[in-house]
Motif scaffolding. Sequence first.
Motif, PDB file in Angstrom:
ATOM      1  N   ASN A  25       0.828  -1.204   0.000  1.00  0.00           N
ATOM      2  CA  ASN A  25       0.000   0.000   0.000  1.00  0.00           C
ATOM      3  C   ASN A  25       0.864   1.256   0.000  1.00  0.00           C
ATOM      4  O   ASN A  25       0.562   2.226  -0.705  1.00  0.00           O
ATOM      5  CB  ASN A  25      -0.938  -0.005   1.207  1.00  0.00           C
ATOM      6  N   ALA A  28       2.222   1.786  -3.459  1.00  0.00           N
ATOM      7  CA  ALA A  28       1.154   2.199  -4.382  1.00  0.00           C
ATOM      8  C   ALA A  28       0.723   3.646  -4.128  1.00  0.00           C
ATOM      9  O   ALA A  28       0.444   4.392  -5.063  1.00  0.00           O
ATOM     10  CB  ALA A  28      -0.045   1.261  -4.260  1.00  0.00           C
ATOM     11  N   ASP A  34       1.375   2.898 -10.166  1.00  0.00           N
ATOM     12  CA  ASP A  34      -0.070   3.132 -10.069  1.00  0.00           C
ATOM     13  C   ASP A  34      -0.768   2.041  -9.255  1.00  0.00           C
ATOM     14  O   ASP A  34      -1.790   2.285  -8.617  1.00  0.00           O
ATOM     15  CB  ASP A  34      -0.684   3.162 -11.476  1.00  0.00           C
ATOM     16  N   GLU A  35      -0.222   0.818  -9.347  1.00  0.00           N
ATOM     17  CA  GLU A  35      -0.801  -0.319  -8.625  1.00  0.00           C
ATOM     18  C   GLU A  35       0.325  -1.241  -8.171  1.00  0.00           C
ATOM     19  O   GLU A  35       1.413  -1.225  -8.750  1.00  0.00           O
ATOM     20  CB  GLU A  35      -1.725  -1.140  -9.536  1.00  0.00           C
ATOM     21  N   VAL A  36       0.023  -2.057  -7.180  1.00  0.00           N
ATOM     22  CA  VAL A  36       0.924  -3.143  -6.770  1.00  0.00           C
ATOM     23  C   VAL A  36       0.164  -4.448  -6.923  1.00  0.00           C
ATOM     24  O   VAL A  36      -0.959  -4.583  -6.431  1.00  0.00           O
ATOM     25  CB  VAL A  36       1.426  -2.961  -5.314  1.00  0.00           C
ATOM     26  N   LYS A  71      -5.822  -0.071  -5.367  1.00  0.00           N
ATOM     27  CA  LYS A  71      -4.498  -0.063  -5.999  1.00  0.00           C
ATOM     28  C   LYS A  71      -3.715  -1.358  -5.760  1.00  0.00           C
ATOM     29  O   LYS A  71      -2.584  -1.495  -6.216  1.00  0.00           O
ATOM     30  CB  LYS A  71      -3.676   1.127  -5.495  1.00  0.00           C
ATOM     31  N   LEU A  72      -4.307  -2.294  -5.017  1.00  0.00           N
ATOM     32  CA  LEU A  72      -3.637  -3.576  -4.729  1.00  0.00           C
ATOM     33  C   LEU A  72      -4.421  -4.703  -5.376  1.00  0.00           C
ATOM     34  O   LEU A  72      -5.653  -4.739  -5.289  1.00  0.00           O
ATOM     35  CB  LEU A  72      -3.540  -3.804  -3.209  1.00  0.00           C
TER      36      LEU A  72
END
Length: 195
Positions: A25, A28, A34-36, A71-72
């Motif tokens: 988190n 991200a 932008d995302e993990v 975002k995860l």
Amino acid sequence: MKNKHIGLFFGTFNPIHIGHLILGNHIAEFGSVDEVWYVITPQSPFKQKASMLENHHRYELVYRATENYPKLKASKIEFDMPQPNYTSKTLEKLLEQYPDYKFHLIMGEDNLASFKKWKNYDYILEHHHIIVCPRIHNKNVPSELKHHAKVQYVDVPIVEISASFIRTAISNQQNIKPLLPEKVWAYIDEMNFYR
């Protein structure tokens, strides 16, 4: 979304715990991606471990842990790949599926210290950035890697929790609920895992 930057966090996640979530988190929200995506490493057919949950159960744990964080994401990209699998092959497959995305490897400093032993490490370094999370115990990272243009150290909260500690505590009937996302603990408890 074109040119999306994705951080890839590889692991067995047996089980995923709050340390994994805090790190993903943080990268991200405050990092350069932008995302993990949590890439769940499948259990090797050559190394069966009794304490390792089956792939679909570990995917379910990661899915439950991340579902409230836009975002995860949980990724099972490696589940259908031939074993033993190498990170470089996974990256190739991801680029085939998502040609407009940029993939960044997230790793601990301990992994960077031994990175030159990885299969096709030079290919990985040429085509991808590496996001390095410091550990409490400093590792001897080769200078050319530590100061490489594609290697970025990030300042993340260091939470030293091990999944093996969690598994042992559960089998000893000790309360480790604060170390797990609530839905992860509920699934482990319901399925009677690690006991």
